[in-house]
Write an enzyme that holds these catalytic residues in place. Sequence first.
Site: not given
Length: 529
Positions: A253, A292
């Site tokens: 990620e 994020c």
Amino acid sequence: MTHSPLDTTPDAPEAGSADAATQVTEEQSVVTSAADAAARAHAASTPFALTDRAARADALLAVADALAADADTLVPVGLRETGLAEARLRGELNRTVVQLRLFADTVRAGDYLDVRIDEADPGFALGARPDLRRYLVPVGPVVNFAASNFPFAFSVAGGDTAAALAAGCPVILKAHPGHPELSRLTAQVVVRALAEAGMPDGTFQLIEGQDAGIEALRDPRVAAGSFTGSLGAGRALADIAASRPAPIPFFGELGSVNPVFVTADGLVSAGGADALAAGFVASVSGSAGQLCTKPGFLFVPTGTLAQLDAPIREAAEGVAAHRLLYPKITSGYVERRDTILGVEGVRPVAAGTVEVDDDGHGWVTPTIVSVDLDTLLSAGEDLLDEAFGPLSIVVEYDPATTDLAALVPELFPGSLTATVYAGDTEQSDDLDRLVFALSRHAGRVLFGGWPTGVAVTPAMQHGGPWPATTNDSSTSVGTAALLRFLRPVAFQSAPDRMLPPELRDGNPSSVPRATAPAGESTSWGSTSV
């Protein structure tokens, strides 16, 4: 990832407690070398994979219970090492505990195994079909590179670790240097809980240092890798995994800017300028923007910014300074902020502040800037690259001349999230095309609300096309996350006694199964809706 209101974080205690300081000293041995970790994980791989699912579920629950019981030891250390607020850390630890419990239920139910059985069929439409039984098996040892911004939920006992353990894979956890003491303490809790639950030695181990992480990723006994962090580091690790003599899957990620689009009618559905501005600033500034899913761009129709300017500035000025995670994050944020403010045509809406102490730690307040669409297009990566911290860009566009759907792949090829604020009854081909484009370039499409809040639940998708992740078919949150660490295998014409319990006649493991009975193929294609 979980969003919590921003708190002013005072200087944290120098140590969590006397007991915590003693425990850290005693548990230095929890850290091992990459080679030793790979050897022990390899030795544990088969017995752990063969562990009864109920026992594995009980082990996950044991880890959850142990973490919850040690919260008062772990959280103060996290406060000191990360600068995150106590409420945020306690909420994140609770999320980690809940996540482990969810995976325990998933393992016990067994539906994640995707069991498929085709009965032997001498009258099969294409010729006699043998008995075929397929399910998913663990890939083997996983090296997991922990994140800095979620010291519980995406670190030692976080989502990747929980998913790999649930799948039946031993875990080698490469600790993040931003919270080393907390990593060792948490690892000690996990190792102890797994051992007391009867799991094989080597089921979970901790390593430290960049070199150790790379060595583990290259070790032929390691079968997969996972990572949460920067685009550059993630790409480098993905390349290592792909260039091995026998390449292995790597699930990273990476970066995401999470655009938000407001249509001409969307401001009303958002509750007006004041409500939109308050929600936007809270989402940008939560945990000092170190999330994020922070919205990096807010697209508003021409003229809307005049209504948003004052409420955005007022909301931003009400946010107290918050410490960034560690000095490297500070230097990266300062560099990106300077680059963005230096682009011609960028106008500060809320200037924000950055103060760096003698240790290199940064204390920041949110910076919100605005640009027109032409400036954004011409500036390219100077504006489009992720700014990890409390900074976001408001972009004005002309609804009469701007094709937002066409802009999405040009500006945002891959993102974890994308958000649309549209009118409550708004319908148009342009809006349909925008939503379709966003569904092709983001892992989660929101209608209203803000992306900083990721529910730990079965249907969650936390992933997206490159550069959001290295594998856009996977998720790092939700029960589907464990599928990353499984692979399919089919047994053909196997004696029942040789089959794993999940595939045997009578279904002794009571797992959900999809069965194709004999004789079915002759009626394929005749079903009508």
